[in-house]
Every structure is written in C-alpha cells, then in structure tokens.
Design an enzyme around this catalytic site. Structure first.
Site, PDB file in Angstrom:
ATOM      1  N   GLY A 158     -31.244   3.181  14.686  1.00  0.00           N
ATOM      2  CA  GLY A 158     -31.992   4.343  14.894  1.00  0.00           C
ATOM      3  C   GLY A 158     -32.786   3.997  15.978  1.00  0.00           C
ATOM      4  O   GLY A 158     -32.865   3.679  16.796  1.00  0.00           O
ATOM      5  N   TRP A 201     -30.231  12.545   5.644  1.00  0.00           N
ATOM      6  CA  TRP A 201     -32.075  11.845   5.991  1.00  0.00           C
ATOM      7  C   TRP A 201     -33.225  12.477   6.440  1.00  0.00           C
ATOM      8  O   TRP A 201     -33.402  13.257   6.829  1.00  0.00           O
ATOM      9  CB  TRP A 201     -32.284  11.655   7.631  1.00  0.00           C
ATOM     10  CG  TRP A 201     -33.060  10.964   8.392  1.00  0.00           C
ATOM     11  CD1 TRP A 201     -34.250  11.523   8.690  1.00  0.00           C
ATOM     12  CD2 TRP A 201     -33.092   9.755   8.458  1.00  0.00           C
ATOM     13  NE1 TRP A 201     -34.984  10.145   8.588  1.00  0.00           N
ATOM     14  CE2 TRP A 201     -34.552   9.130   8.528  1.00  0.00           C
ATOM     15  CE3 TRP A 201     -32.673   8.543   8.710  1.00  0.00           C
ATOM     16  CZ2 TRP A 201     -35.366   7.904   9.518  1.00  0.00           C
ATOM     17  CZ3 TRP A 201     -33.114   7.058   8.981  1.00  0.00           C
ATOM     18  CH2 TRP A 201     -33.591   7.090   8.968  1.00  0.00           C
ATOM     19  N   GLU A 211     -28.698   4.604  18.945  1.00  0.00           N
ATOM     20  CA  GLU A 211     -29.027   6.033  19.514  1.00  0.00           C
ATOM     21  C   GLU A 211     -29.369   6.003  21.492  1.00  0.00           C
ATOM     22  O   GLU A 211     -30.614   5.787  21.239  1.00  0.00           O
ATOM     23  CB  GLU A 211     -30.271   6.885  19.445  1.00  0.00           C
ATOM     24  CG  GLU A 211     -30.063   6.738  17.536  1.00  0.00           C
ATOM     25  CD  GLU A 211     -30.436   7.262  16.834  1.00  0.00           C
ATOM     26  OE1 GLU A 211     -31.518   8.381  17.138  1.00  0.00           O
ATOM     27  OE2 GLU A 211     -30.491   7.476  15.443  1.00  0.00           O
ATOM     28  N   TYR A 212     -28.679   5.752  22.148  1.00  0.00           N
ATOM     29  CA  TYR A 212     -27.494   6.434  22.027  1.00  0.00           C
ATOM     30  C   TYR A 212     -26.430   5.371  22.988  1.00  0.00           C
ATOM     31  O   TYR A 212     -26.894   4.967  24.731  1.00  0.00           O
ATOM     32  CB  TYR A 212     -26.814   7.533  22.653  1.00  0.00           C
ATOM     33  CG  TYR A 212     -27.508   8.568  21.772  1.00  0.00           C
ATOM     34  CD1 TYR A 212     -27.468   9.418  20.173  1.00  0.00           C
ATOM     35  CD2 TYR A 212     -29.316   9.136  21.965  1.00  0.00           C
ATOM     36  CE1 TYR A 212     -28.378  10.234  19.860  1.00  0.00           C
ATOM     37  CE2 TYR A 212     -30.093   9.671  21.310  1.00  0.00           C
ATOM     38  CZ  TYR A 212     -29.194  10.268  20.379  1.00  0.00           C
ATOM     39  OH  TYR A 212     -29.863  10.821  18.728  1.00  0.00           O
ATOM     40  N   THR A 225     -35.669   4.146  17.082  1.00  0.00           N
ATOM     41  CA  THR A 225     -37.213   3.469  17.776  1.00  0.00           C
ATOM     42  C   THR A 225     -36.896   2.367  17.661  1.00  0.00           C
ATOM     43  O   THR A 225     -36.729   1.420  19.217  1.00  0.00           O
ATOM     44  CB  THR A 225     -38.066   3.373  16.691  1.00  0.00           C
ATOM     45  OG1 THR A 225     -38.509   4.553  16.074  1.00  0.00           O
ATOM     46  CG2 THR A 225     -38.863   2.046  17.157  1.00  0.00           C
ATOM     47  N   ASP A 227     -32.047  18.048  14.136  1.00  0.00           N
ATOM     48  CA  ASP A 227     -32.640  17.934  15.756  1.00  0.00           C
ATOM     49  C   ASP A 227     -33.394  18.086  16.637  1.00  0.00           C
ATOM     50  O   ASP A 227     -32.654  17.733  17.700  1.00  0.00           O
ATOM     51  CB  ASP A 227     -33.468  15.411  15.465  1.00  0.00           C
ATOM     52  CG  ASP A 227     -33.793  15.833  14.291  1.00  0.00           C
ATOM     53  OD1 ASP A 227     -35.207  16.087  13.131  1.00  0.00           O
ATOM     54  OD2 ASP A 227     -34.288  14.499  14.437  1.00  0.00           O
TER      55      ASP A 227
END
Length: 417
Positions: free
Chosen positions: A150, A397, A192-193, A152, A260
C-alpha cells in the site's frame, strides 16, 4: 504536480496505531507449510474472469466502525467473490503482520459476529481473521487474499527484492500460517511503485516487477498471486517504468488503480474528477484517465482478462470553488469526515449530491465545495466499459465507503452480470 494514486487511506492516528503495532511475525514460522517444489508458473487466464473484488481495510474496525459482519448486513457478501485484506507490511526483507490486535486479537460479541457466536477469552484466534473464516464458511464462493504494502508500507519492497526467493518464502509462510489455516487463498502485492516514486522512490530497474511476480508464482504455486498496479499512462509515466507485461504471465490479475488521478494536493486546483473513465477537454494531464491506462497495459502485452478496473467508493474535493463544472480554481481541500480532501460515498451522496457528470464519472458543486465521485449510475457505465474491453472484472477501494445497503457494490455486481 504530485503523482497520482496518493492513497492517504487513514487518519494520522490510525496510521500511527497501525505502525506501532507492525511487528515481524516469527512465532510458528518454522511450522508453516513449505511451498511445493516445481509448482506451476503460469496461471490459467480464465481464473480472472468475472472478478468482483473489494479491499477490506484492517484499520476500518476503529473509527470507521466497519467490521466483517457489515459485508453480510449490507448484502455485499452475496455480490462479491474476492476480498483483499489490507494491509500487511514489508519490513526487513520479509512480509510481516500489520496490526496484530485488529487481525487476530480483537474480541467480538455475539451481535457483532458473523455467525452470532461470541468470542471467548481462551480461543486461539479472534479478530478480523476469525471473522473472515466465519464469512468464508457462510459464503464459500468467496476467495480472500492478503495484500501487502500500500501507499504507506511500500518502502520495504526495494530491500526485500534483493533476495526475491527469501522474500516470497517469508510471505508464503505468513499467509499460510497454521493459526489461520484455510483463511487465505493467495497474496496481493501492492508496491507503489516498482522502479518509480510513491511515498518513497525505487530505482531497482524495470525487470524488478517481473522478477517479483516470477518468484511469488514459483513459491505460491497454484494459489492466487495478484498485484495492484499504477494507472499512470502519461508519456514516460509509471506504466513505462517497469516490465508489467513480462510480469503478467505469472499473475492471476492486476488491480489497476484507476482513481486518485487528481485531488486537492493541488490545493488551488484546477478541480478535476479523481477517477475519470476517459479523457475530456480541459483534463489537467493527458494519460491520467482509466481508459488510457487500460489501453497502455494492453498495448504493452498485458492480456485484457488479467486487468481489473478500479472503482473508488469515495470522493475527492476542494473548497473555495465558485465554478460548477470541472476546471475551476480553489483555495484548498474540502473538509472530510476522516481527513481533508477526501470522504466516503456514503457521506457525500447526501451532504453534496452529484450535480453533473464528466468523462464517465460524477461531480458535485455545493456551496463553495467541489467533489468528484462515482454513483451507482456511473459505476454501471464503468462496468459496461469493463465488459466491452474484455477485462477480468473490477475491484473497489474500499468496502467501508459504501452505504449500509451496499448500493455501489450492487451496481458493480449488476453491471458485470
């Protein structure tokens, strides 16, 4: 401009709590079953047909008060066939548990439990994992994957990929730990990523994505192995940064994060929908739309039936906006229930109802606020697109953003058929 897919998914307090509880899981690791030598390396394409997947967030049991049972009471459990449990962490070159209290310790009363049976003080497994096991028993068609990383927690992938085999084995041992035997049907890798920048930057080279998926397929055998991937189709953007086509042969499917694209990290605007299906006149950046991402993956050689279209069950918004349509100026992020600039669909549908559509998604101008989000109607249009393109399905999501009666999930289900 800030990069797309900045998924600030929790309040700061939620992140701190989860980080404080993030610990390497070593207990019983040596008892976990080993992967099968000579396991299959290429999954069958049809495994991705008709996927209806939703992310269930570990931290949702706190402020959001969203529990596994909510999937039952909302009707979502009948309409979904895959759940991604978000997130496990990647630390010290291995997969580790995120919030162990939420995952395996939190006690549920009879009225909170999926099957109406209360947890006892001495049972070996409680928390989300036990509730998800009960959900699978009640709805045996559901597959569950443990998602790692994810926004974070992606920073650990670079170190972990210095030894792909050891990384994959550590994840296999954790996902298939005997304490929750039968819970997980595979793993989702949310980096990511690869070879690009998110919260942190990776410079491992384009081959790292293929190397990772090959290692995990070899270790996980016939269990599901998926990945959440960028939707940045701009020239020289993140899709071009890694060998997603080469990696696809080892993946059951990719979750293309087609949301996003735009948001109030650009505090003065221009206002733009965060999840446009197509481009439109005045879009702030070319290649920042869902169809552009899908087309770029297909052109690179990723099979259409290994691509899932992403749907956000939330909106992004600005304040200080006078212009009703997209492209207006703003003074900053709009207030949200949990953090600025973002709010759940279930909140927005009543506090700032949609006033128009652009590029296959909805927007809303109320007072001096401007929001964009998907509605049941625009979700239906996106599902039609997914079917027309021969995609493997769709994912969302995340589950807690839906209404109590699951109206967005119902639109995904009926739209895909």
């Amino acid at each position: 401009m800030r990069s797309p897919h900045v998924r600030t998914r929790t309040r700061a307090i939620g992140i701190l709590l989860t980080l404080a509880l993030a610990i390497p899981l070593t207990v019983l690791a040596t008892l976990a079953p080993s992967s099968t030598a000579g396991a299959a390396t290429t999954p069958a394409g049809p495994r991705a047909a008709g996927v209806k997947m939703g992310y269930f967030t570990e931290w949702g049991v706190y402020d959001r008060n969203y529990h596994v049972k909510n999937m039952v009471t909302s009707g979502t459990a009948e309409k979904i066939n895959t759940i991604n449990y978000a997130f496990g962490n990647v630390q010290g070159g291995r997969c580790t548990m995120g919030d162990s209290f939420a995952a395996i310790e939190k006690s549920y009363t009879a009225d909170q439990s999926v099957d109406g049976v209360a947890d006892t003080w001495d049972q070996p497994l409680r928390g989300n994992f036990n509730q998800l096991l009960k959900l699978k028993k009640k709805y045996p068609h559901i597959k569950i994957l443990w998602s790692f990383g994810g926004w974070t927690w992606s920073g650990g992938f670079t170190q972990a990929m210095q030894n792909p085999a050891a990384f994959a084995q550590s994840c296999y041992d954790l996902v298939n730990d005997p304490r929750w035997q039968g819970l997980f049907d595979g793993i989702d890798l949310d980096w990511e990523y690869p070879n690009a920048c998110g919260l942190s930057c990776d410079s491992s080279g384009p081959a790292v994505m293929k190397d990772m998926m090959q290692a995990f397929r070899g270790t996980f055998g016939d269990q599901l192995v998926t990945a959440a991937v960028t939707a940045d189709a701009s020239a020289g953007g993140k899709i071009e940064a890694a060998d997603y086509a080469g990696a696809a042969q080892y993946a059951d499917w990719y979750n293309v994060m087609t949301y996003d694209f735009f948001g109030a990290w650009d505090a003065q605007g221009p206002t733009a929908p965060h999840s446009p299906l197509t481009s439109y006149d005045g879009i702030p950046k070319q290649g920042f739309d869902s169809s552009a991402a899908i087309e770029k993956f297909k052109a690179a050689g990723v099979p259409a039936n290994k691509l899932l279209l992403g749907i956000g069950f939330y909106g992004r918004g600005w304040t200080g906006v006078t212009q009703a349509g997209p492209g207006g100026t703003a003074t900053g992020p709009a207030p949200g229930t949990y953090e600025q600039g973002i709010d759940d669909y279930k909140e927005l549908k009543s506090k700032c109802p949609a006033t128009g559509t652009v590029a296959g998604t909805a927007y809303a101008h109320c007072g001096n606020q401007w929001w964009s989000y998907d509605t049941p109607q625009t979700v239906g249009g996106k599902m039609s697109y997914a079917k027309q393109q021969g995609l493997g399905g769709a994912f969302i999501w995340e589950l807690s953003g839906d209404t109590a009666n699951g109206e967005l999930m119902s639109a995904v289900n009926s739209g895909l058929g």
